[in-house]
Design a protein around this motif. Sequence first.
Motif, mmCIF file in Angstrom:
data_model
loop_
_atom_site.group_PDB
_atom_site.id
_atom_site.type_symbol
_atom_site.label_atom_id
_atom_site.label_comp_id
_atom_site.label_asym_id
_atom_site.label_seq_id
_atom_site.Cartn_x
_atom_site.Cartn_y
_atom_site.Cartn_z
ATOM 1 N N TYR A 1 -1.409 -6.159 3.318
ATOM 2 C CA TYR A 1 -0.237 -5.520 2.951
ATOM 3 C C TYR A 1 -0.549 -4.159 2.147
ATOM 4 N N ALA A 2 -1.466 -4.126 1.238
ATOM 5 C CA ALA A 2 -1.838 -3.111 0.392
ATOM 6 C C ALA A 2 -2.262 -2.210 1.184
ATOM 7 N N ASP A 3 -3.116 -2.162 2.198
ATOM 8 C CA ASP A 3 -3.757 -1.359 2.978
ATOM 9 C C ASP A 3 -2.745 -0.286 3.796
ATOM 10 N N ALA A 4 -1.533 -1.036 4.050
ATOM 11 C CA ALA A 4 -0.377 -0.320 4.874
ATOM 12 C C ALA A 4 0.211 0.716 3.896
ATOM 13 N N ILE A 5 0.309 0.356 2.661
ATOM 14 C CA ILE A 5 0.999 1.253 1.744
ATOM 15 C C ILE A 5 -0.084 2.317 1.244
#
Length: 305
Positions: free
Chosen positions: A146-150
């Motif tokens: 989730y964090a990598d996509a942001i």
Amino acid sequence: MALTFSERTADSRTRTYRVVHSTEYTYDDSVSSSYGRCYLSPRDMPGQRVLEHEISIDPEPSDRSEGVDAFGNIDTFFHVTTPHTELVVRGSSLVEVDPLDRAITGEGAAIAPWELARPVGAAGAIASQFRLDLEPPEITDSVRAYADAIFTPGKPLVEAIRDLTTGIYTDFQYHSGATSVSTRVGDVMERREGVCQDFARVAIACLRSKGLAARYVSGYLATEPPPGQDRVVGAGATHAWAAVWLPGDIWLPFDPTNNKFVDERHVTVAWGRDYEDVPPLRGVIYTESKGSKIHVSVDVAPLPD
């Protein structure tokens, strides 16, 4: 319909609130001894001033003390030895809150690539404790994804925080009762539902997965009644949000539950690494009682200008 991140309201100005947070425990048998620790004292800090504050406890404790914990929060300890079937703990405060300083989000470290906000060296020594994962771990594979996509390479930190805030607001459903204070972040990621405490903890886990320092903040949120309706006294609740560290020892607070930066409607009480560091009230009782009930009421009343 587009979901718009809110930075400031049109009438942003310093606000003053009377905050009353009352917790009532009732037991079906007498309690002979009750120990408690509470975080009910708002913080005096830049942008927030505590004009009055009082904590009342009924029955009157035989022993009571106030201190400051490792994070600078005010905590109150008490020991009630009078036999009782009801315990009432009430915090009452008069607090003045300023709007968010726009300079925090519009210049310096906030508009630099997010990678530069990782705390390093002497300047980031104290903040580094807020980079660490919890035990048991909260940084799961789903959190990392989730964090990598942001947090894409080179994105300005403030843009990444806006995207994280809006992402949680959009992807997770607010559902009172769906979780408890012991629910893990991994479970919230799977269910995609929870309450403000859960959404703050999801944001914090995402930030820590990228090596950024993030803290959990507890407090209150002033809300407006629907048009044409009167404000219901005591119908509020405690609130929670997150804050990310910026070089210069600046913390940028944001509220995933409401898709906005923290502003003059937020009253800050305490912060730590997680909810477990700053619960509003926790204690131990000695009793033969087989059952108990708890009733919590929170009122955040704006004072006229």
